[in-house]
Structures are given as structure tokens and as C-alpha cells.
Motif scaffolding. Structure first.
Motif, PDB file in Angstrom:
ATOM      1  N   ALA A  13       0.837  -1.204   0.000  1.00 36.98           N
ATOM      2  CA  ALA A  13       0.000   0.000   0.000  1.00 36.98           C
ATOM      3  C   ALA A  13       0.868   1.250   0.000  1.00 36.98           C
ATOM      4  O   ALA A  13       0.597   2.216  -0.726  1.00 36.98           O
ATOM      5  CB  ALA A  13      -0.943   0.000   1.207  1.00 36.98           C
ATOM      6  N   ALA A  14       1.946   1.236   0.789  1.00 35.38           N
ATOM      7  CA  ALA A  14       2.856   2.384   0.839  1.00 35.38           C
ATOM      8  C   ALA A  14       3.517   2.598  -0.511  1.00 35.38           C
ATOM      9  O   ALA A  14       3.578   3.729  -1.013  1.00 35.38           O
ATOM     10  CB  ALA A  14       3.915   2.171   1.925  1.00 35.38           C
ATOM     11  N   GLU A  15       3.996   1.526  -1.121  1.00 30.11           N
ATOM     12  CA  GLU A  15       4.646   1.661  -2.423  1.00 30.11           C
ATOM     13  C   GLU A  15       3.663   2.115  -3.493  1.00 30.11           C
ATOM     14  O   GLU A  15       3.978   2.976  -4.320  1.00 30.11           O
ATOM     15  CB  GLU A  15       5.298   0.344  -2.837  1.00 30.11           C
ATOM     16  CG  GLU A  15       6.088   0.496  -4.121  1.00 30.11           C
ATOM     17  CD  GLU A  15       7.051  -0.642  -4.372  1.00 30.11           C
ATOM     18  OE1 GLU A  15       7.898  -0.461  -5.250  1.00 30.11           O
ATOM     19  OE2 GLU A  15       6.958  -1.685  -3.695  1.00 30.11           O
ATOM     20  N   ALA A  16       2.443   1.579  -3.476  1.00 34.06           N
ATOM     21  CA  ALA A  16       1.435   1.992  -4.448  1.00 34.06           C
ATOM     22  C   ALA A  16       1.101   3.475  -4.289  1.00 34.06           C
ATOM     23  O   ALA A  16       0.930   4.195  -5.283  1.00 34.06           O
ATOM     24  CB  ALA A  16       0.172   1.148  -4.284  1.00 34.06           C
ATOM     25  N   TYR A  17       1.034   3.934  -3.056  1.00 36.54           N
ATOM     26  CA  TYR A  17       0.750   5.356  -2.819  1.00 36.54           C
ATOM     27  C   TYR A  17       1.873   6.214  -3.375  1.00 36.54           C
ATOM     28  O   TYR A  17       1.622   7.219  -4.043  1.00 36.54           O
ATOM     29  CB  TYR A  17       0.556   5.634  -1.327  1.00 36.54           C
ATOM     30  CG  TYR A  17       0.092   7.044  -1.070  1.00 36.54           C
ATOM     31  CD1 TYR A  17      -1.266   7.350  -1.100  1.00 36.54           C
ATOM     32  CD2 TYR A  17       0.996   8.075  -0.865  1.00 36.54           C
ATOM     33  CE1 TYR A  17      -1.693   8.648  -0.904  1.00 36.54           C
ATOM     34  CE2 TYR A  17       0.575   9.370  -0.666  1.00 36.54           C
ATOM     35  CZ  TYR A  17      -0.777   9.656  -0.692  1.00 36.54           C
ATOM     36  OH  TYR A  17      -1.204  10.945  -0.513  1.00 36.54           O
ATOM     37  N   VAL A  18       3.117   5.824  -3.120  1.00 33.52           N
ATOM     38  CA  VAL A  18       4.261   6.580  -3.633  1.00 33.52           C
ATOM     39  C   VAL A  18       4.228   6.621  -5.159  1.00 33.52           C
ATOM     40  O   VAL A  18       4.400   7.676  -5.769  1.00 33.52           O
ATOM     41  CB  VAL A  18       5.593   5.977  -3.122  1.00 33.52           C
ATOM     42  CG1 VAL A  18       6.783   6.559  -3.868  1.00 33.52           C
ATOM     43  CG2 VAL A  18       5.722   6.217  -1.623  1.00 33.52           C
ATOM     44  N   LEU A  19       3.991   5.477  -5.778  1.00 35.11           N
ATOM     45  CA  LEU A  19       3.948   5.426  -7.244  1.00 35.11           C
ATOM     46  C   LEU A  19       2.818   6.279  -7.812  1.00 35.11           C
ATOM     47  O   LEU A  19       2.966   6.874  -8.878  1.00 35.11           O
ATOM     48  CB  LEU A  19       3.813   3.979  -7.715  1.00 35.11           C
ATOM     49  CG  LEU A  19       5.051   3.107  -7.491  1.00 35.11           C
ATOM     50  CD1 LEU A  19       4.745   1.657  -7.822  1.00 35.11           C
ATOM     51  CD2 LEU A  19       6.222   3.627  -8.317  1.00 35.11           C
ATOM     52  N   ALA A  55       9.206   6.539   3.163  1.00 34.61           N
ATOM     53  CA  ALA A  55      10.480   7.172   2.812  1.00 34.61           C
ATOM     54  C   ALA A  55      11.333   6.231   1.967  1.00 34.61           C
ATOM     55  O   ALA A  55      11.935   6.658   0.970  1.00 34.61           O
ATOM     56  CB  ALA A  55      11.225   7.592   4.077  1.00 34.61           C
ATOM     57  N   ALA A  56      11.376   4.961   2.334  1.00 37.07           N
ATOM     58  CA  ALA A  56      12.155   3.987   1.559  1.00 37.07           C
ATOM     59  C   ALA A  56      11.610   3.870   0.133  1.00 37.07           C
ATOM     60  O   ALA A  56      12.386   3.830  -0.833  1.00 37.07           O
ATOM     61  CB  ALA A  56      12.135   2.631   2.258  1.00 37.07           C
ATOM     62  N   ALA A  57      10.296   3.829   0.001  1.00 37.33           N
ATOM     63  CA  ALA A  57       9.693   3.741  -1.331  1.00 37.33           C
ATOM     64  C   ALA A  57       9.970   5.007  -2.132  1.00 37.33           C
ATOM     65  O   ALA A  57      10.217   4.945  -3.344  1.00 37.33           O
ATOM     66  CB  ALA A  57       8.190   3.490  -1.223  1.00 37.33           C
TER      67      ALA A  57
END
Length: 81
Positions: A13-19, A55-57
Motif C-alpha cells: 500500500a505504501a509503495e502503491a501510494y508513492v507510485l 520514505a524507503a519507497a
């Protein structure tokens, strides 16, 4: 007909939000945490853990980030990018 539902992890979910914010000027950590908590109300990750995942994403995908979440100790937002 079979419906398959994929499990969404907090990390995904975090990575999808960043993308999804890749074209924005920057990603707001505070706004991202609110969005993830809305999407996943049973999320057990702390705000600090979510901040680290986001932050990592952002680093991985080269998305500028604003650390604007209020610290747990009551300090104001940390505005670094």
C-alpha cells in the motif's frame, strides 16, 4: 466464476501510494499516512513505521518527500526533503 482477492500488505500500500504520486512536486508523509490508515483501518503499523516504509519507497522511486508528520513526542512537523 471465481473471484480472487489479493492480500494487500502495508508495504504494498505504501509503495502503491508513492507510485501514484510520482508526478507530484513532493509526497507528504502526513497525507500518505492518513491515506493508508483510511484504506487499511486495521493497520497495526505505527506512524513511525509507516513513515519509514514511505520514505524507503520514495528513495527507491526517486520521489521527493516532505517529512511533515507530527512527531509522537508532540514536536512540530519535520520539514526535510
Amino acid at each position: 466464476m471465481t473471484n480472487t482477492f489479493h492480500t494487500v500488505t502495508v508495504e504494498r500500500a505504501a509503495e502503491a501510494y508513492v507510485l501514484s504520486r510520482g508526478k507530484a512536486r513532493f509526497l507528504s508523509i502526513a497525507q500518505a499516512i492518513r491515506a493508508i490508515r483510511t484504506l487499511m483501518p486495521a493497520c497495526r503499523a505505527t506512524d513511525r513505521e509507516l513513515e519509514e516504509m514511505l520514505a524507503a519507497a520514495c528513495i527507491t522511486h526517486r520521489v521527493p518527500v516532505a517529512f511533515d508528520a507530527t512527531a509522537a513526542d508532540g514536536e512540530g512537523p519535520r520539514l526535510h526533503s
